[in-house]
Design an enzyme around this catalytic site. Structure first.
Site, PDB file in Angstrom:
ATOM      1  N   GLU A 136       0.877  -1.230  -0.271  1.00 33.75           N
ATOM      2  CA  GLU A 136      -0.003  -0.046  -0.099  1.00 33.75           C
ATOM      3  C   GLU A 136       0.877   1.214   0.243  1.00 33.75           C
ATOM      4  O   GLU A 136       1.874   1.292   0.634  1.00 33.75           O
ATOM      5  CB  GLU A 136      -0.983  -0.158   1.149  1.00 33.75           C
ATOM      6  CG  GLU A 136      -2.040  -1.228   1.133  1.00 33.75           C
ATOM      7  CD  GLU A 136      -3.015  -1.210   2.227  1.00 33.75           C
ATOM      8  OE1 GLU A 136      -3.930  -1.798   2.009  1.00 33.75           O
ATOM      9  OE2 GLU A 136      -2.790  -0.469   3.317  1.00 33.75           O
ATOM     10  N   CYS A 139       3.470   8.839   1.416  1.00 34.60           N
ATOM     11  CA  CYS A 139       3.999   7.602   2.238  1.00 34.60           C
ATOM     12  C   CYS A 139       4.307   6.172   1.359  1.00 34.60           C
ATOM     13  O   CYS A 139       3.507   5.521   1.150  1.00 34.60           O
ATOM     14  CB  CYS A 139       3.066   7.276   3.306  1.00 34.60           C
ATOM     15  SG  CYS A 139       3.629   6.321   4.563  1.00 34.60           S
ATOM     16  N   CYS A 149       6.610  -6.724   7.307  1.00 31.31           N
ATOM     17  CA  CYS A 149       7.841  -6.371   7.838  1.00 31.31           C
ATOM     18  C   CYS A 149       8.272  -7.612   8.650  1.00 31.31           C
ATOM     19  O   CYS A 149       7.332  -7.784   9.193  1.00 31.31           O
ATOM     20  CB  CYS A 149       7.523  -4.897   8.602  1.00 31.31           C
ATOM     21  SG  CYS A 149       9.063  -4.137   9.341  1.00 31.31           S
ATOM     22  N   CYS A 209       6.733  -4.591  15.136  1.00 30.64           N
ATOM     23  CA  CYS A 209       6.477  -3.644  16.377  1.00 30.64           C
ATOM     24  C   CYS A 209       4.846  -3.943  16.936  1.00 30.64           C
ATOM     25  O   CYS A 209       4.198  -4.156  15.884  1.00 30.64           O
ATOM     26  CB  CYS A 209       6.423  -2.304  15.859  1.00 30.64           C
ATOM     27  SG  CYS A 209       8.140  -1.985  15.246  1.00 30.64           S
ATOM     28  N   CYS A 267       1.389  -2.111  15.318  1.00 30.02           N
ATOM     29  CA  CYS A 267       1.716  -1.867  13.733  1.00 30.02           C
ATOM     30  C   CYS A 267       0.946  -2.951  12.866  1.00 30.02           C
ATOM     31  O   CYS A 267       1.234  -4.195  13.030  1.00 30.02           O
ATOM     32  CB  CYS A 267       3.243  -1.454  13.228  1.00 30.02           C
ATOM     33  SG  CYS A 267       3.047  -1.603  11.501  1.00 30.02           S
ATOM     34  N   ASN A 316      -3.892   4.742  15.926  1.00 26.58           N
ATOM     35  CA  ASN A 316      -5.000   4.313  14.985  1.00 26.58           C
ATOM     36  C   ASN A 316      -5.421   2.841  15.191  1.00 26.58           C
ATOM     37  O   ASN A 316      -4.653   1.943  14.796  1.00 26.58           O
ATOM     38  CB  ASN A 316      -4.647   4.519  13.548  1.00 26.58           C
ATOM     39  CG  ASN A 316      -4.561   6.220  13.359  1.00 26.58           C
ATOM     40  OD1 ASN A 316      -5.434   6.937  13.836  1.00 26.58           O
ATOM     41  ND2 ASN A 316      -3.452   6.793  12.919  1.00 26.58           N
ATOM     42  N   CYS A 332      -1.881   6.546   9.640  1.00 23.47           N
ATOM     43  CA  CYS A 332      -0.718   5.769  10.213  1.00 23.47           C
ATOM     44  C   CYS A 332      -0.617   4.742  10.863  1.00 23.47           C
ATOM     45  O   CYS A 332      -1.370   4.576  11.685  1.00 23.47           O
ATOM     46  CB  CYS A 332       0.131   6.901  10.983  1.00 23.47           C
ATOM     47  SG  CYS A 332       1.813   6.807  11.236  1.00 23.47           S
TER      48      CYS A 332
HETATM   49  S1  SF4 Z   1       6.371   0.246  12.641  1.00 23.60           S
HETATM   50 FE1  SF4 Z   1       5.679  -1.648  11.530  1.00 23.60          FE
HETATM   51  S2  SF4 Z   1       6.560  -1.161   9.454  1.00 23.60           S
HETATM   52 FE2  SF4 Z   1       7.638  -0.011  10.833  1.00 23.60          FE
HETATM   53  S3  SF4 Z   1       9.264  -1.277  11.571  1.00 23.60           S
HETATM   54 FE3  SF4 Z   1       7.724  -1.704  13.146  1.00 23.60          FE
HETATM   55  S4  SF4 Z   1       6.718  -3.296  12.184  1.00 23.60           S
HETATM   56 FE4  SF4 Z   1       8.007  -2.647  10.603  1.00 23.60          FE
END
Ligand code: SF4
Length: 375
Positions: free
Chosen positions: A97, A110, A117, A121, A124, A304, A347
């Protein structure tokens, strides 16, 4: 697709240097690289036959050995607030995206750097999707190309809609170092998009060895995804912190900033606020202390919510209180307003469809299902 077609060189992601080397390998003059670069990135042309200042013989030769191939756009959504999101299919069965956020004269794109990923995190949506692979330089710059084309920006006298780029979409850009650097160089290249280095920002969650190398090859703006003021909490929210703790990360970021030619540059600290997780006054106090001697501006991002996440959005009171503590200590503090909420483009919400090689997505879905059953 035939074997011959798959072996064609995709010129879309080649930096000036690589495009120049490509033309030299064909026995052509170096200036051809700039001509073709302009056609691709300033006129949005993906067909050699339209490159009218290139000789017919060379155009025919190029059509044999090269191509300009952007990934397919599967969908485009417009939010009521002007935000636009694209779902882009990439080789291997996944989709990424990309989001455009207009704000007055500024239009920020963005851009994603990986399919999913690997860093996971906890707050996320991308992390929950698992990981498939790095994007190629062509797939990264294609996101800019697709956005600019959709706004008519690559037509003569087209509107300049994409003024800023943030490498803040899906993925950790420093884990895809070479391709991200090539794509960012194209964004800043005068014969391509010509975006100033102040307006191209790389955001990292803290891959310190790669950050240490970054200043050798570029001087884009830097954002640090910090999200916590101490290691104990950050270890939970941003697991890579266990490997590269806050002090190590900030030292590396300071070194990067210090090597920038412009002495006024500051890094941005991104801090996503989650209710009763990292939004208390003592967290703000700790953050102020941590950043006392670091040249920063702080961007507070209300969390969010998305499916598979238990975190909640910060309350307005807690947000204001947090911001005020930092303002009182003399920091520049902005609050990112949520944009594109109605199209899941805010975000931390980018998910795409990741052909997950880590099976992490499946584990998260199973865990959520188990909670629903028990609940
Ligand atoms: S915030 Fe999301 S996209 Fe960014 S490094 Fe952490 S897991 Fe990966």
């Amino acid at each position: 697709m035939t074997q011959a077609q798959t072996e064609k060189v995709n010129l879309l992601g080649l930096s000036v240097e690589k495009l120049t080397a490509f033309f030299e390998s064909l026995g052509e003059k170096r200036f051809r690289a700039v001509q073709v670069l302009k056609w691709i990135h300033q006129s949005g042309v993906d067909d050699f036959s339209q490159m009218t200042n290139v000789s017919k013989a060379l155009r025919e030769k190029l059509a044999e050995v090269a191509e300009i191939r952007a990934p397919e756009v599967l969908g485009q959504w417009d939010s009521s607030d002007g935000t636009r999101k694209w779902l882009i299919k990439v080789d291997g069965g996944s989709a990424i995206e990309t989001v455009y956020i207009p704000d007055g004269e500024r239009g920020t794109l963005c851009v994603s750097s990986q399919v999913g990923c690997s860093l996971d995190c906890s707050f996320c949506a991308t992390g929950k999707q698992g990981f498939n692979r790095d994007l190629t330089a062509a797939e990264i710059i294609a996101q800019v190309w697709i956005a600019c084309k959709s706004f008519g920006q690559l037509e003569p006298r087209g509107p300049r809609k994409v003024t800023n780029v943030v490498m803040m979409g899906m993925g950790e850009p420093l884990l895809n170092f070479d391709n991200v650097v090539d794509a960012m160089n194209l964004m800043m290249e005068d014969n391509a998009y010509g975006i100033s280095k102040r307006r191209v920002t790389l955001s990292t969650s803290g891959v310190v060895p790669a950050l240490d190398k970054l200043a050798d090859v570029t001087d884009v703006s830097l954002a640090i995804s910090l999200h916590a003021p101490n290691d104990e909490l950050r270890n939970e929210l941003v697991p890579i912190n266990r490997k590269y703790p806050i002090a190590m990360l900030l030292d590396s970021a300071k070194r990067y900033i210090e090597r920038m030619p412009d002495t006024h540059r500051k890094m941005t600290i991104e801090y996503t606020l989650m209710r009763e997780v990292n939004d208390r006054p003592e967290h703000a106090e700790q953050l102020a202390e941590l950043l006392r001697d670091v040249p920063v501006k702080i961007n507070l991002i209300p969390f969010n919510p998305f499916e598979l996440s238990d975190y909640q959005r910060v309350s307005n009171n807690a947000l204001r209180r947090f911001q005020q503590i930092l303002l009182d200590k003399g920091f520049t503090v902005t609050v990112r307003t949520t944009r594109g909420d109605d199209i899941a483009a805010a975000c931390g919400q980018l998910a795409g469809t990741v052909n997950d090689r880590t099976r992490r997505a499946e584990r998260y879905r199973n865990a959520a299902q188990a909670v629903r059953i028990v609940g």
